[in-house]
Design a protein around this motif. Structure first.
Motif, short mmCIF file in Angstrom:
data_model
loop_
_atom_site.label_atom_id
_atom_site.label_comp_id
_atom_site.label_asym_id
_atom_site.label_seq_id
_atom_site.Cartn_x
_atom_site.Cartn_y
_atom_site.Cartn_z
N TYR A 49 -2.21 -7.77 16.90
CA TYR A 49 -2.30 -7.74 15.45
C TYR A 49 -3.57 -7.03 15.00
O TYR A 49 -4.66 -7.33 15.51
CB TYR A 49 -2.32 -9.16 14.87
CG TYR A 49 -0.98 -9.85 14.93
CD1 TYR A 49 -0.11 -9.81 13.85
CD2 TYR A 49 -0.57 -10.51 16.08
CE1 TYR A 49 1.13 -10.42 13.92
CE2 TYR A 49 0.67 -11.12 16.16
CZ TYR A 49 1.51 -11.07 15.08
OH TYR A 49 2.74 -11.67 15.15
N ALA A 50 -3.42 -6.12 14.06
CA ALA A 50 -4.60 -5.52 13.44
C ALA A 50 -5.18 -6.56 12.50
O ALA A 50 -4.48 -7.04 11.60
CB ALA A 50 -4.22 -4.25 12.68
N ILE A 51 -6.43 -6.93 12.73
CA ILE A 51 -7.04 -7.97 11.89
C ILE A 51 -8.02 -7.39 10.89
O ILE A 51 -8.41 -8.08 9.95
CB ILE A 51 -7.72 -9.05 12.75
CG1 ILE A 51 -8.78 -8.45 13.67
CG2 ILE A 51 -6.70 -9.82 13.55
CD1 ILE A 51 -9.61 -9.47 14.43
N ARG A 52 -8.39 -6.13 11.09
CA ARG A 52 -9.37 -5.52 10.18
C ARG A 52 -9.28 -4.01 10.27
O ARG A 52 -9.18 -3.46 11.35
CB ARG A 52 -10.78 -5.98 10.57
CG ARG A 52 -11.87 -5.41 9.72
CD ARG A 52 -13.22 -6.02 10.10
NE ARG A 52 -14.26 -5.52 9.24
CZ ARG A 52 -15.23 -4.70 9.64
NH1 ARG A 52 -15.30 -4.33 10.90
NH2 ARG A 52 -16.14 -4.29 8.79
N ARG A 53 -9.31 -3.34 9.12
CA ARG A 53 -9.48 -1.88 9.12
C ARG A 53 -10.97 -1.64 9.20
O ARG A 53 -11.74 -2.19 8.42
CB ARG A 53 -8.92 -1.23 7.85
CG ARG A 53 -8.98 0.30 7.92
CD ARG A 53 -8.44 0.96 6.67
NE ARG A 53 -9.24 0.68 5.49
CZ ARG A 53 -10.42 1.26 5.21
NH1 ARG A 53 -10.95 2.14 6.03
NH2 ARG A 53 -11.06 0.94 4.11
N ILE A 54 -11.39 -0.85 10.18
CA ILE A 54 -12.81 -0.59 10.36
C ILE A 54 -13.24 0.48 9.35
O ILE A 54 -12.69 1.57 9.33
CB ILE A 54 -13.12 -0.11 11.79
CG1 ILE A 54 -12.64 -1.17 12.80
CG2 ILE A 54 -14.61 0.17 11.96
CD1 ILE A 54 -12.71 -0.71 14.24
#
Length: 104
Positions: A49-54
């Motif tokens: 799961y992508a948890i944050r866009r950097i």
């Protein structure tokens, strides 16, 4: 401790993105990411799961940190907990996952 691994988004199809992790392409769910993502963005991935866009301003620093952790882990006979976690996340991304469910 849990640690996410950064990767570059290649494609987005609904709530699933194709992401490159150091040359390994994996599908990542976008259900819980904090902001919309597009191809070219970097995301922090945790267990698929992508948890944050950097943010763009943090990408180079984030990638450099992971490179240092991996390099130091290779140089030492025993890994510390953080570098071991990074390595296990990357190895998990490389492993085949025939049960991965696609959809949204």
């Amino acid at each position: 401790m849990c640690l996410g691994v950064p990767g570059r988004v290649l494609e987005v199809d609904g709530l699933v993105a194709s992401v490159d992790f150091w040359g390994v392409r994996r599908e990542v769910r976008l259900d819980v990411v904090d902001e919309p993502v597009a191809p070219g963005d970097y995301v922090l991935n945790h267990v698929g799961y992508a948890i944050r866009r950097i943010p763009e301003a943090e990408i180079a620093e984030t990638l450099a940190l992971y490179e240092i952790l991996l390099r130091e882990a290779d140089a030492e006979a025993s890994e510390d907990a953080m570098s071991a976690d990074v390595r296990s996340e990357i190895e998990a991304a490389r492993a085949p996952d025939p049960g991965r469910i696609r959809g949204g």
